[in-house]
Design a protein around this motif. Sequence first.
Motif, PDB file in Angstrom:
ATOM      1  N   PHE A   1      -0.843  16.533 -34.773  1.00 13.67           N
ATOM      2  CA  PHE A   1      -1.595  15.751 -35.760  1.00 13.67           C
ATOM      3  C   PHE A   1      -2.333  14.590 -35.111  1.00 13.67           C
ATOM      4  O   PHE A   1      -3.199  13.983 -35.745  1.00 13.67           O
ATOM      5  CB  PHE A   1      -0.649  15.224 -36.839  1.00 13.67           C
ATOM      6  CG  PHE A   1      -0.080  16.299 -37.728  1.00 13.67           C
ATOM      7  CD1 PHE A   1      -0.908  17.150 -38.431  1.00 13.67           C
ATOM      8  CD2 PHE A   1       1.292  16.447 -37.861  1.00 13.67           C
ATOM      9  CE1 PHE A   1      -0.395  18.140 -39.254  1.00 13.67           C
ATOM     10  CE2 PHE A   1       1.822  17.427 -38.676  1.00 13.67           C
ATOM     11  CZ  PHE A   1       0.982  18.274 -39.378  1.00 13.67           C
ATOM     12  N   LEU A   2      -1.988  14.255 -33.868  1.00 18.87           N
ATOM     13  CA  LEU A   2      -2.652  13.159 -33.162  1.00 18.87           C
ATOM     14  C   LEU A   2      -3.718  13.650 -32.197  1.00 18.87           C
ATOM     15  O   LEU A   2      -4.256  12.856 -31.431  1.00 18.87           O
ATOM     16  CB  LEU A   2      -1.602  12.340 -32.388  1.00 18.87           C
ATOM     17  CG  LEU A   2      -0.540  11.632 -33.231  1.00 18.87           C
ATOM     18  CD1 LEU A   2       0.467  10.925 -32.337  1.00 18.87           C
ATOM     19  CD2 LEU A   2      -1.173  10.645 -34.198  1.00 18.87           C
ATOM     20  N   SER A   3      -4.017  14.941 -32.218  1.00 11.54           N
ATOM     21  CA  SER A   3      -4.973  15.503 -31.266  1.00 11.54           C
ATOM     22  C   SER A   3      -6.395  15.492 -31.826  1.00 11.54           C
ATOM     23  O   SER A   3      -6.612  15.471 -33.047  1.00 11.54           O
ATOM     24  CB  SER A   3      -4.575  16.933 -30.903  1.00 11.54           C
ATOM     25  OG  SER A   3      -4.673  17.775 -32.038  1.00 11.54           O
ATOM     26  N   ILE A   4      -7.354  15.512 -30.923  1.00  8.64           N
ATOM     27  CA  ILE A   4      -8.762  15.617 -31.317  1.00  8.64           C
ATOM     28  C   ILE A   4      -9.006  16.943 -32.023  1.00  8.64           C
ATOM     29  O   ILE A   4      -9.785  17.019 -32.989  1.00  8.64           O
ATOM     30  CB  ILE A   4      -9.672  15.495 -30.077  1.00  8.64           C
ATOM     31  CG1 ILE A   4      -9.524  14.104 -29.431  1.00  8.64           C
ATOM     32  CG2 ILE A   4     -11.122  15.755 -30.449  1.00  8.64           C
ATOM     33  CD1 ILE A   4      -9.947  12.958 -30.320  1.00  8.64           C
ATOM     34  N   GLU A   5      -8.305  17.991 -31.565  1.00  9.05           N
ATOM     35  CA  GLU A   5      -8.476  19.316 -32.178  1.00  9.05           C
ATOM     36  C   GLU A   5      -8.107  19.291 -33.659  1.00  9.05           C
ATOM     37  O   GLU A   5      -8.830  19.864 -34.494  1.00  9.05           O
ATOM     38  CB  GLU A   5      -7.613  20.355 -31.446  1.00  9.05           C
ATOM     39  CG  GLU A   5      -8.051  20.676 -30.033  1.00  9.05           C
ATOM     40  CD  GLU A   5      -7.550  19.677 -29.015  1.00  9.05           C
ATOM     41  OE1 GLU A   5      -7.848  19.851 -27.827  1.00  9.05           O
ATOM     42  OE2 GLU A   5      -6.859  18.699 -29.405  1.00  9.05           O
ATOM     43  N   PHE A   6      -7.000  18.618 -33.967  1.00  6.82           N
ATOM     44  CA  PHE A   6      -6.610  18.545 -35.382  1.00  6.82           C
ATOM     45  C   PHE A   6      -7.617  17.724 -36.175  1.00  6.82           C
ATOM     46  O   PHE A   6      -7.971  18.087 -37.309  1.00  6.82           O
ATOM     47  CB  PHE A   6      -5.222  17.936 -35.526  1.00  6.82           C
ATOM     48  CG  PHE A   6      -4.824  17.749 -36.972  1.00  6.82           C
ATOM     49  CD1 PHE A   6      -4.361  18.811 -37.722  1.00  6.82           C
ATOM     50  CD2 PHE A   6      -4.952  16.498 -37.592  1.00  6.82           C
ATOM     51  CE1 PHE A   6      -4.020  18.647 -39.064  1.00  6.82           C
ATOM     52  CE2 PHE A   6      -4.609  16.328 -38.924  1.00  6.82           C
ATOM     53  CZ  PHE A   6      -4.134  17.400 -39.655  1.00  6.82           C
ATOM     54  N   ALA A   7      -8.072  16.603 -35.614  1.00  2.00           N
ATOM     55  CA  ALA A   7      -9.032  15.741 -36.322  1.00  2.00           C
ATOM     56  C   ALA A   7     -10.305  16.509 -36.680  1.00  2.00           C
ATOM     57  O   ALA A   7     -10.786  16.450 -37.816  1.00  2.00           O
ATOM     58  CB  ALA A   7      -9.359  14.523 -35.471  1.00  2.00           C
ATOM     59  N   LEU A   8     -10.841  17.251 -35.708  1.00  2.00           N
ATOM     60  CA  LEU A   8     -12.065  18.024 -35.960  1.00  2.00           C
ATOM     61  C   LEU A   8     -11.807  19.153 -36.952  1.00  2.00           C
ATOM     62  O   LEU A   8     -12.632  19.427 -37.841  1.00  2.00           O
ATOM     63  CB  LEU A   8     -12.599  18.585 -34.645  1.00  2.00           C
ATOM     64  CG  LEU A   8     -13.079  17.539 -33.626  1.00  2.00           C
ATOM     65  CD1 LEU A   8     -13.490  18.212 -32.318  1.00  2.00           C
ATOM     66  CD2 LEU A   8     -14.239  16.720 -34.190  1.00  2.00           C
ATOM     67  N   SER A   9     -10.642  19.805 -36.811  1.00  2.00           N
ATOM     68  CA  SER A   9     -10.299  20.899 -37.730  1.00  2.00           C
ATOM     69  C   SER A   9     -10.130  20.372 -39.147  1.00  2.00           C
ATOM     70  O   SER A   9     -10.558  21.015 -40.118  1.00  2.00           O
ATOM     71  CB  SER A   9      -9.009  21.584 -37.283  1.00  2.00           C
ATOM     72  OG  SER A   9      -9.139  22.126 -35.989  1.00  2.00           O
ATOM     73  N   PHE A  10      -9.521  19.183 -39.275  1.00  2.00           N
ATOM     74  CA  PHE A  10      -9.299  18.626 -40.609  1.00  2.00           C
ATOM     75  C   PHE A  10     -10.619  18.271 -41.277  1.00  2.00           C
ATOM     76  O   PHE A  10     -10.762  18.453 -42.500  1.00  2.00           O
ATOM     77  CB  PHE A  10      -8.400  17.388 -40.526  1.00  2.00           C
ATOM     78  CG  PHE A  10      -8.060  16.809 -41.874  1.00  2.00           C
ATOM     79  CD1 PHE A  10      -7.072  17.378 -42.660  1.00  2.00           C
ATOM     80  CD2 PHE A  10      -8.755  15.707 -42.367  1.00  2.00           C
ATOM     81  CE1 PHE A  10      -6.768  16.858 -43.911  1.00  2.00           C
ATOM     82  CE2 PHE A  10      -8.459  15.182 -43.606  1.00  2.00           C
ATOM     83  CZ  PHE A  10      -7.452  15.755 -44.386  1.00  2.00           C
ATOM     84  N   ILE A  11     -11.575  17.758 -40.512  1.00  2.00           N
ATOM     85  CA  ILE A  11     -12.886  17.423 -41.090  1.00  2.00           C
ATOM     86  C   ILE A  11     -13.541  18.674 -41.667  1.00  2.00           C
ATOM     87  O   ILE A  11     -14.056  18.672 -42.793  1.00  2.00           O
ATOM     88  CB  ILE A  11     -13.789  16.762 -40.032  1.00  2.00           C
ATOM     89  CG1 ILE A  11     -13.233  15.381 -39.658  1.00  2.00           C
ATOM     90  CG2 ILE A  11     -15.221  16.634 -40.552  1.00  2.00           C
ATOM     91  CD1 ILE A  11     -13.938  14.738 -38.484  1.00  2.00           C
ATOM     92  N   GLY A  12     -13.512  19.766 -40.905  1.00  2.00           N
ATOM     93  CA  GLY A  12     -14.083  21.020 -41.390  1.00  2.00           C
ATOM     94  C   GLY A  12     -13.335  21.552 -42.593  1.00  2.00           C
ATOM     95  O   GLY A  12     -13.946  21.990 -43.588  1.00  2.00           O
ATOM     96  N   PHE A  13     -12.012  21.515 -42.531  1.00  2.00           N
ATOM     97  CA  PHE A  13     -11.193  21.977 -43.642  1.00  2.00           C
ATOM     98  C   PHE A  13     -11.437  21.116 -44.875  1.00  2.00           C
ATOM     99  O   PHE A  13     -11.516  21.629 -46.004  1.00  2.00           O
ATOM    100  CB  PHE A  13      -9.719  21.931 -43.247  1.00  2.00           C
ATOM    101  CG  PHE A  13      -8.780  22.133 -44.386  1.00  2.00           C
ATOM    102  CD1 PHE A  13      -8.537  23.405 -44.883  1.00  2.00           C
ATOM    103  CD2 PHE A  13      -8.138  21.055 -44.989  1.00  2.00           C
ATOM    104  CE1 PHE A  13      -7.672  23.597 -45.953  1.00  2.00           C
ATOM    105  CE2 PHE A  13      -7.280  21.228 -46.059  1.00  2.00           C
ATOM    106  CZ  PHE A  13      -7.045  22.512 -46.539  1.00  2.00           C
ATOM    107  N   PHE A  14     -11.551  19.803 -44.683  1.00  2.00           N
ATOM    108  CA  PHE A  14     -11.769  18.863 -45.775  1.00  2.00           C
ATOM    109  C   PHE A  14     -13.030  19.223 -46.559  1.00  2.00           C
ATOM    110  O   PHE A  14     -13.035  19.238 -47.793  1.00  2.00           O
ATOM    111  CB  PHE A  14     -11.868  17.450 -45.195  1.00  2.00           C
ATOM    112  CG  PHE A  14     -12.059  16.365 -46.204  1.00  2.00           C
ATOM    113  CD1 PHE A  14     -10.972  15.826 -46.882  1.00  2.00           C
ATOM    114  CD2 PHE A  14     -13.323  15.858 -46.477  1.00  2.00           C
ATOM    115  CE1 PHE A  14     -11.150  14.808 -47.810  1.00  2.00           C
ATOM    116  CE2 PHE A  14     -13.507  14.852 -47.409  1.00  2.00           C
ATOM    117  CZ  PHE A  14     -12.410  14.325 -48.077  1.00  2.00           C
ATOM    118  N   CYS A  15     -14.092  19.534 -45.841  1.00  2.00           N
ATOM    119  CA  CYS A  15     -15.365  19.894 -46.504  1.00  2.00           C
ATOM    120  C   CYS A  15     -15.217  21.198 -47.282  1.00  2.00           C
ATOM    121  O   CYS A  15     -15.682  21.307 -48.429  1.00  2.00           O
ATOM    122  CB  CYS A  15     -16.472  20.030 -45.463  1.00  2.00           C
ATOM    123  SG  CYS A  15     -16.854  18.491 -44.588  1.00  2.00           S
TER     124      CYS A  15
END
Length: 499
Positions: free
Chosen positions: A4-18
Amino acid sequence: MFSFLSIEFALSFIGFFCLYWGLRKMPQMQNILLVIASYLCIFLMSNWIAVSVIATYSCIIYFLSIAMDRWQIHKKKILLSGIVFTLLQLAFFKYYDFFRQESSLALDALHLDSSFLISNLLLPLGLSYYSFQSISYLLSRYHQETEVPRFNLPQLLLHFSFFATITAGPIARAQSAKGLTDIQQQPCGMSAQICQTEPRKILYPSLAFALILLALIKKWWIAGWLADHWVNPVFENPMQYHALEVLCAIYGYTLQLFLDFSGYSEMMVAFGLLLGFRLPVNFRAPLLAHNIRDFWDKWHISLSTWIRDYIYIPLGGSRGGFARTQVNLLIAMVLSGVWHGSGWNFFLWGLLHGLGLVLLNIGDKVYEKVRKVSPRESRNVLANTGWLGKVIGTFVTIHFVCFCFVFFRAKSLDEALQVFQALFQNTVNVSWTNNPLYLLSILLISWIAYPFVRHYTPKLSSIFGRVPKYAVSIPLFVVFLLVLICAPSGIPGFIYANF
């Protein structure tokens, strides 16, 4: 490793959020999308075995819930079979290694072959949390609580696998529970939130981003610094450190654990808010607790309330007289310790907390008899005498908690005893490696300032809510950059994910 602290999760969450909010008018489709995303997180953080275990388990609980509704005459037997099955699979995965070692030694002593024992059994991700949630759900269905209708399969899959609760809680129950509340101190049963048909909305977005930033500061920055510079080096070899440095490590571990776990919990609450869910708050300033009872009212609240409702009360609670109440309390706390780990150090940790609660209750009872006051008046007597009594109570409570956490942090009972040996013996002929007075001063100042910060936080929150969004986002981004610059290198794991 996916984190949850990785850049990969952050980018994935942004896409999922949309994508998620693109389905705003279809909450049940959002549920399905959440199930897919959650199972993907489980796979990336663990493996296919964890995915198959939770999926199979969820289907079994689903069919058991249907069976309870269809065959009312066997309802209790079906409930008991579901609870027994849950406890057996929980015990098998959590305690296999402990019993494997003991069994292997016994077989070797008898000159029997022990090679058939599996050398290493991986713990499925989130095993304890979805097991506890399922017991709560089955009991709610058994009692036919109106707040908890029977979930359909996608809803139940989501309830057990939601990525914001699967790794290390909080234990989000289907029904509302006393003492288990959201960020606004409101009941937060998951049933109504999962089953809702009205469009969801993003909840308190500015607060959610502030919670994520606070979590990064607590977990990635401060807890990481404490672990690297004080806790890990001392606990790995306590005998080479001065007693004051050992004391700093003991204090430091309690603070590290609190910052790590509360930071994680606040991050999950924030993710829930961004997705339209209200998750329970797990910590409410436990390091300001004025006695051990107060501590457990504020520490890991979703677990302590679960233990209260599904272990302590079923054992009899306070219904069997004072002595029986203390026995029930002691059993519940020992089981809490054993849940955290299979070693004797965890058993002792739970036992010590149980004894602490029992002694506190005995003290209340003695005061009640001597002063001839009501049970309500005999509780929290020291804290109710004024600020000095509260300071003394908090001082004693936090030291009790810190010293008990030595057994929690050590890998074995022998290692824990070695830490205490270093604490009480390494006062001469051992030089400082670091400057313990520096850390002790910081901890003391922080502890004194903490109550004032807590007192003024609600006022700051109300001001924060009136500030325009653009005026909030810029300072948050600046602080975020400071965290990235100052935080230790690497992506740390979450301590409670191991339980």
